[in-house]
Motif scaffolding. Sequence first.
Motif, mmCIF file in Angstrom:
data_model
loop_
_atom_site.group_PDB
_atom_site.id
_atom_site.type_symbol
_atom_site.label_atom_id
_atom_site.label_comp_id
_atom_site.label_asym_id
_atom_site.label_seq_id
_atom_site.Cartn_x
_atom_site.Cartn_y
_atom_site.Cartn_z
ATOM 1 N N ARG A 196 0.925 -1.585 -0.043
ATOM 2 C CA ARG A 196 0.095 -0.200 -0.219
ATOM 3 C C ARG A 196 0.499 1.439 -0.692
ATOM 4 O O ARG A 196 1.019 2.324 -0.579
ATOM 5 C CB ARG A 196 -1.053 0.127 1.657
ATOM 6 N N PRO B 44 3.711 2.911 -5.039
ATOM 7 C CA PRO B 44 2.965 2.958 -5.975
ATOM 8 C C PRO B 44 2.719 2.366 -6.911
ATOM 9 O O PRO B 44 3.841 1.621 -7.086
ATOM 10 C CB PRO B 44 3.260 4.568 -7.172
ATOM 11 N N PHE B 45 1.996 2.026 -7.947
ATOM 12 C CA PHE B 45 1.463 0.978 -8.490
ATOM 13 C C PHE B 45 3.116 0.735 -9.827
ATOM 14 O O PHE B 45 3.530 1.393 -9.997
ATOM 15 C CB PHE B 45 0.388 0.605 -9.314
ATOM 16 N N CYS C 74 3.410 0.745 -12.941
ATOM 17 C CA CYS C 74 3.672 1.919 -14.235
ATOM 18 C C CYS C 74 3.796 3.371 -13.300
ATOM 19 O O CYS C 74 4.419 3.602 -14.095
ATOM 20 C CB CYS C 74 2.437 1.394 -14.582
ATOM 21 N N ARG C 75 3.864 3.359 -11.761
ATOM 22 C CA ARG C 75 4.020 4.720 -11.502
ATOM 23 C C ARG C 75 5.925 4.740 -10.706
ATOM 24 O O ARG C 75 6.181 5.925 -9.654
ATOM 25 C CB ARG C 75 3.228 5.217 -10.685
ATOM 26 N N ALA D 221 -2.425 -2.849 -0.779
ATOM 27 C CA ALA D 221 -3.096 -2.263 -0.556
ATOM 28 C C ALA D 221 -4.670 -3.155 -0.876
ATOM 29 O O ALA D 221 -4.987 -3.842 -1.023
ATOM 30 C CB ALA D 221 -3.074 -1.236 -2.150
ATOM 31 N N PHE E 63 -8.347 -6.052 -2.488
ATOM 32 C CA PHE E 63 -7.499 -5.771 -2.745
ATOM 33 C C PHE E 63 -6.911 -4.581 -4.026
ATOM 34 O O PHE E 63 -7.500 -5.095 -5.367
ATOM 35 C CB PHE E 63 -6.641 -7.619 -2.721
ATOM 36 N N LEU E 64 -6.782 -3.776 -3.980
ATOM 37 C CA LEU E 64 -6.451 -2.806 -4.855
ATOM 38 C C LEU E 64 -5.030 -2.793 -5.888
ATOM 39 O O LEU E 64 -3.884 -3.544 -5.845
ATOM 40 C CB LEU E 64 -5.953 -1.289 -4.000
ATOM 41 N N THR E 65 -5.914 -3.172 -6.671
ATOM 42 C CA THR E 65 -4.708 -3.786 -8.465
ATOM 43 C C THR E 65 -4.286 -2.192 -9.245
ATOM 44 O O THR E 65 -5.209 -1.680 -9.924
ATOM 45 C CB THR E 65 -5.338 -5.092 -8.814
ATOM 46 N N GLN E 66 -3.415 -2.806 -9.964
ATOM 47 C CA GLN E 66 -2.888 -1.831 -10.613
ATOM 48 C C GLN E 66 -4.288 -2.077 -12.357
ATOM 49 O O GLN E 66 -4.232 -0.924 -13.224
ATOM 50 C CB GLN E 66 -1.717 -2.291 -11.913
ATOM 51 N N CYS E 67 -4.649 -3.221 -12.569
ATOM 52 C CA CYS E 67 -5.312 -3.034 -13.550
ATOM 53 C C CYS E 67 -6.549 -3.634 -12.773
ATOM 54 O O CYS E 67 -7.267 -4.395 -12.168
ATOM 55 C CB CYS E 67 -5.724 -4.449 -14.568
ATOM 56 N N PRO E 68 -7.763 -2.499 -13.232
ATOM 57 C CA PRO E 68 -8.917 -2.343 -11.821
ATOM 58 C C PRO E 68 -9.893 -4.074 -12.168
ATOM 59 O O PRO E 68 -10.931 -4.556 -12.185
ATOM 60 C CB PRO E 68 -10.494 -1.373 -12.987
ATOM 61 N N THR E 69 -9.765 -4.913 -13.447
ATOM 62 C CA THR E 69 -10.202 -6.214 -14.115
ATOM 63 C C THR E 69 -9.584 -6.910 -13.082
ATOM 64 O O THR E 69 -9.829 -8.613 -12.969
ATOM 65 C CB THR E 69 -9.271 -6.406 -15.377
ATOM 66 N N ASN E 70 -8.703 -6.671 -11.866
ATOM 67 C CA ASN E 70 -8.550 -7.553 -11.403
ATOM 68 C C ASN E 70 -8.420 -7.147 -9.930
ATOM 69 O O ASN E 70 -8.273 -7.811 -8.534
ATOM 70 C CB ASN E 70 -6.373 -7.818 -10.970
ATOM 71 N N LEU E 71 -9.685 -6.481 -9.619
ATOM 72 C CA LEU E 71 -9.731 -5.583 -7.935
ATOM 73 C C LEU E 71 -10.471 -7.023 -7.721
ATOM 74 O O LEU E 71 -11.222 -7.722 -8.376
ATOM 75 C CB LEU E 71 -10.957 -4.672 -8.274
ATOM 76 N N GLY F 103 -2.784 4.107 -10.992
ATOM 77 C CA GLY F 103 -0.887 4.782 -10.383
ATOM 78 C C GLY F 103 -1.324 3.664 -9.635
ATOM 79 O O GLY F 103 -0.139 3.944 -9.022
ATOM 80 N N CYS F 104 -2.090 4.213 -8.355
ATOM 81 C CA CYS F 104 -1.443 3.572 -7.003
ATOM 82 C C CYS F 104 -2.488 3.204 -6.235
ATOM 83 O O CYS F 104 -3.255 4.037 -6.871
ATOM 84 C CB CYS F 104 -0.689 4.587 -6.437
ATOM 85 N N TYR G 167 -7.097 5.281 -6.747
ATOM 86 C CA TYR G 167 -8.706 4.681 -6.431
ATOM 87 C C TYR G 167 -10.073 5.239 -5.318
ATOM 88 O O TYR G 167 -10.910 5.488 -5.763
ATOM 89 C CB TYR G 167 -9.060 2.871 -6.160
ATOM 90 N N HIS H 64 -16.845 -6.224 -13.204
ATOM 91 C CA HIS H 64 -17.354 -7.378 -12.704
ATOM 92 C C HIS H 64 -18.205 -7.335 -11.933
ATOM 93 O O HIS H 64 -19.137 -8.095 -11.806
ATOM 94 C CB HIS H 64 -16.648 -6.713 -11.226
#
Lengths: 326, 167
Positions: free
Chosen positions: A18, A21-22, A24-25, A134, A141-149, B88-89, B93, B108
Amino acid sequence: MKDPVVISSRIRLARNLRDYPFPCRMDDKQRTEVAEKVREALKNCDEKFMFVSMEDVNELDAVAMVERHLISPEFANSKAGRALAVTEDESISIMINEEDHLRIQVIKPGMSLREAYAIADRIDTELDKTLHFAFDNTLGFLTQCPTNLGTGMRASVMMHLCALADSRAVSRIASNLSKLGLAVRGTYGEGTDVSCALYQLSNQVTLGISEKSAIENLQNICTQLASSELQSRETLMQSMEYQDKISRSMGILLTARLISHAEAMKLLSNVRLGITEGIIDDVTIDAVDELMASIHPASLMRAQQRKLSPQERDKARAELIKATLR
Amino acid sequence: MKCQKCKVNNATTQVKRIVNGAYEEYMLCADCAHEMGFDNVFDTAMPDMFGGLVKSLFGTALPSRSQATRCPSCGSTYGDITNTGKVGCAKCYTTFFSELLPSVKRIHGNTTHCGKRPNMALAEESVANQKEDQIGILKTQLNKAVEEQNFELAAELRDKIKEMEGK
């Protein structure tokens, strides 16, 4: 007896620290810090991990890792700041700084999603104690791509659906499964070569469905699919033509001096079917599965520790197959 | 960059694959990608799809509620997220929650997590932090609304902040 249809089960968890940054950043310093933190945290796990910095891995070894499903093609391509933690038997691997900070993967033979999840879950819980993943109460769970949230979990099952593929039923099934939130792909996801009838089924939705339900859904569908595959095999086996095809496949594999990857996979698929249906009895399924995993180009070259021309590869492949099947 | 196949159209699809042990990467335009069957089988096509999805959703949707322009933590703008399909982080969100929610729902079919939660104490702490973050964002928006003399919005924001602080 080994499962005639289900080859392996895989669980993958996407996790991020958490406080960073993910990927990509992230800058190089942050990548190194994250890799170092993960390395430290892994010491608290029961399993013993080998830790490899991808920058130290040559291209051939990296591609061979992709062929063994240890890492993604993208991970092999851009190695800066990336690392891999893997157990000796390669059943547990953790990609660090791929699309997410951590991609925890557990692969087990046969239908063993629950068992694989139990291991991934335990490692996740242990790592979270020191890494603090995070998490958001609404989005999971927070992920860089929203498809994995959500759970961040992708469960997949690799199946040998040769009879269904032969009757062209797979594409119809695939479109029905997508309505249930499941995806059907070729073995490597991105390069959907299905001439060898190896398919991968996985869950698509990760938010709003618990790990347990997602696994149960997938397992139910796979069990149904496996039983319909077995039924189709019975019908298929009544045809003398198909029996002949299986015996001929074995004949070519035992005598060929040069064989391409695509042809070998197709023939091995027929032989695998022949073994489960009792037409071939002097070769084990394990031997065929092992061959299917080791006759990829980079894996062959890695075994010989040198670059091979396409023809040299076809020769090495034919020799390996002969030596294993005899 | 021009498509590497037709060399006429602009490239929009990046294709990465491993053939005979060698890594290949090339850029294609939408037509060539479709012709070669690369338009939906590849995972790598996902970010574009997601970007397009978000844009198409917001083309007709109501203007977004949170007017934050940049994530205070990593500096991403909402445009960065829709263009790359990458968030980005973790704070993004919270910052762009209302903008992201419709696409999350589209992906989803759901917007509420169900399943494993990490250590409860940490989860509670994150709720507290999140609430503080949200109040911070609302206060920034309130200042902006006052500056712009948009008093109707300012009053609405003030009530929202009061309500959140009260809880």
